[in-house]
Design a protein around this motif. Structure first.
Motif, PDB file in Angstrom:
ATOM      1  N   LEU A  30      51.951  37.887  48.570  1.00  0.00           N
ATOM      2  CA  LEU A  30      51.297  38.815  47.651  1.00  0.00           C
ATOM      3  C   LEU A  30      49.972  39.255  48.255  1.00  0.00           C
ATOM      4  O   LEU A  30      49.102  38.439  48.533  1.00  0.00           O
ATOM      5  CB  LEU A  30      51.064  38.133  46.302  1.00  0.00           C
ATOM      6  CG  LEU A  30      52.314  37.575  45.624  1.00  0.00           C
ATOM      7  CD1 LEU A  30      51.930  36.750  44.411  1.00  0.00           C
ATOM      8  CD2 LEU A  30      53.257  38.691  45.239  1.00  0.00           C
ATOM      9  N   VAL A  32      46.505  40.874  47.880  1.00  0.00           N
ATOM     10  CA  VAL A  32      45.545  41.052  46.796  1.00  0.00           C
ATOM     11  C   VAL A  32      44.922  42.444  46.886  1.00  0.00           C
ATOM     12  O   VAL A  32      44.434  42.851  47.947  1.00  0.00           O
ATOM     13  CB  VAL A  32      44.455  39.956  46.843  1.00  0.00           C
ATOM     14  CG1 VAL A  32      43.424  40.166  45.745  1.00  0.00           C
ATOM     15  CG2 VAL A  32      45.090  38.577  46.737  1.00  0.00           C
ATOM     16  N   LYS A  33      44.945  43.180  45.790  1.00  0.00           N
ATOM     17  CA  LYS A  33      44.375  44.527  45.741  1.00  0.00           C
ATOM     18  C   LYS A  33      43.036  44.552  45.009  1.00  0.00           C
ATOM     19  O   LYS A  33      42.192  45.390  45.301  1.00  0.00           O
ATOM     20  CB  LYS A  33      45.355  45.501  45.074  1.00  0.00           C
ATOM     21  CG  LYS A  33      46.595  45.723  45.901  1.00  0.00           C
ATOM     22  CD  LYS A  33      46.203  46.318  47.217  1.00  0.00           C
ATOM     23  CE  LYS A  33      47.369  46.509  48.139  1.00  0.00           C
ATOM     24  NZ  LYS A  33      46.965  46.927  49.463  1.00  0.00           N
ATOM     25  N   ASP A  50      42.604  37.221  50.437  1.00  0.00           N
ATOM     26  CA  ASP A  50      43.217  38.539  50.275  1.00  0.00           C
ATOM     27  C   ASP A  50      44.735  38.473  50.349  1.00  0.00           C
ATOM     28  O   ASP A  50      45.402  39.493  50.253  1.00  0.00           O
ATOM     29  CB  ASP A  50      42.650  39.542  51.275  1.00  0.00           C
ATOM     30  CG  ASP A  50      42.821  39.098  52.706  1.00  0.00           C
ATOM     31  OD1 ASP A  50      43.246  37.962  52.938  1.00  0.00           O
ATOM     32  OD2 ASP A  50      42.527  39.906  53.609  1.00  0.00           O
ATOM     33  N   PHE A 113      43.893  37.623  40.189  1.00  0.00           N
ATOM     34  CA  PHE A 113      44.244  38.304  41.434  1.00  0.00           C
ATOM     35  C   PHE A 113      45.302  39.352  41.115  1.00  0.00           C
ATOM     36  O   PHE A 113      46.415  39.007  40.719  1.00  0.00           O
ATOM     37  CB  PHE A 113      44.803  37.317  42.457  1.00  0.00           C
ATOM     38  CG  PHE A 113      43.847  36.233  42.868  1.00  0.00           C
ATOM     39  CD1 PHE A 113      42.934  36.445  43.887  1.00  0.00           C
ATOM     40  CD2 PHE A 113      43.866  35.001  42.241  1.00  0.00           C
ATOM     41  CE1 PHE A 113      42.059  35.446  44.266  1.00  0.00           C
ATOM     42  CE2 PHE A 113      42.998  33.993  42.616  1.00  0.00           C
ATOM     43  CZ  PHE A 113      42.090  34.209  43.629  1.00  0.00           C
ATOM     44  N   CYS A 115      47.852  41.839  42.512  1.00  0.00           N
ATOM     45  CA  CYS A 115      48.525  41.861  43.812  1.00  0.00           C
ATOM     46  C   CYS A 115      49.669  42.856  43.837  1.00  0.00           C
ATOM     47  O   CYS A 115      50.126  43.355  42.808  1.00  0.00           O
ATOM     48  CB  CYS A 115      49.106  40.473  44.118  1.00  0.00           C
ATOM     49  SG  CYS A 115      47.952  39.125  43.952  1.00  0.00           S
ATOM     50  N   SER A 118      53.945  42.178  49.789  1.00  0.00           N
ATOM     51  CA  SER A 118      53.754  42.681  51.140  1.00  0.00           C
ATOM     52  C   SER A 118      55.033  43.333  51.639  1.00  0.00           C
ATOM     53  O   SER A 118      56.133  42.905  51.297  1.00  0.00           O
ATOM     54  CB  SER A 118      53.373  41.522  52.061  1.00  0.00           C
ATOM     55  OG  SER A 118      53.389  41.937  53.394  1.00  0.00           O
TER      56      SER A 118
END
Length: 155
Positions: A30, A32-33, A50, A113, A115, A118
């Motif tokens: 995941l 993190v945004k 992150d 977080f 997310c 990916s």
């Protein structure tokens, strides 16, 4: 003798009925945004991590890896628009995970977080492949340098 064989067969069947399958090895990465701490946005340079790695048996947040002991479903959260999954960790800590079609949120130790998954399914595997490739290239470079030194000595 028949009784012994029957008892032995029943014991083996009973033991195998209680066998457990191992947890799957799949790791969800995941990215993190954004991060909030106690509902306040924090700057990217202050984020604890992150990337979050979540599998069926553990979760890795930053440099800390926590073993998952149990999981249960909670209620649907109006805040995140998804059902809560509550994970109990090895040391009694808990983290919550919310996932719907748009958002993935990990709530742990006061942090939220936000997310997204990916594109690379497993960042750990990518890192291992990169390190392996670097080691291979270093070995090839060393061999070429050694050959170059040998050929210059022979001239």
């Amino acid at each position: 003798m028949k009784r012994f064989a029957l008892i032995l067969a029943m014991a083996i069947a009973g033991l195998s009925a209680h066998a457990q399958m191992p947890a799957p090895e799949q790791v969800d990465t995941l990215v993190v945004k954004s991060v909030r701490y106690n509902r306040a946005d924090i700057k990217r340079e202050n984020w604890p991590t992150d990337v979050i790695l979540k599998s069926a048996s553990d979760i890795t947040i930053g440099d800390n890896e926590y073993e998952i002991e149990s999981m249960k479903e909670g209620s649907i959260s109006a805040r995140y628009g998804a059902r809560e999954l509550i994970f109990t960790l090895e040391n009694g800590k808990r983290f919550s995970f919310y996932e719907n079609g748009v958002h993935r949120v990990v709530v742990f130790s006061g942090y939220e977080f936000f997310c997204e998954p990916s594109a690379e399914k497993d960042l750990k595997q990518k890192a291992r492949r990169t390190l392996h490739a670097a080691d291979s290239l270093a070995g090839v470079a060393e061999e070429k340098i050694t050959e170059s030194i040998r050929s210059s000595r022979n001239k």
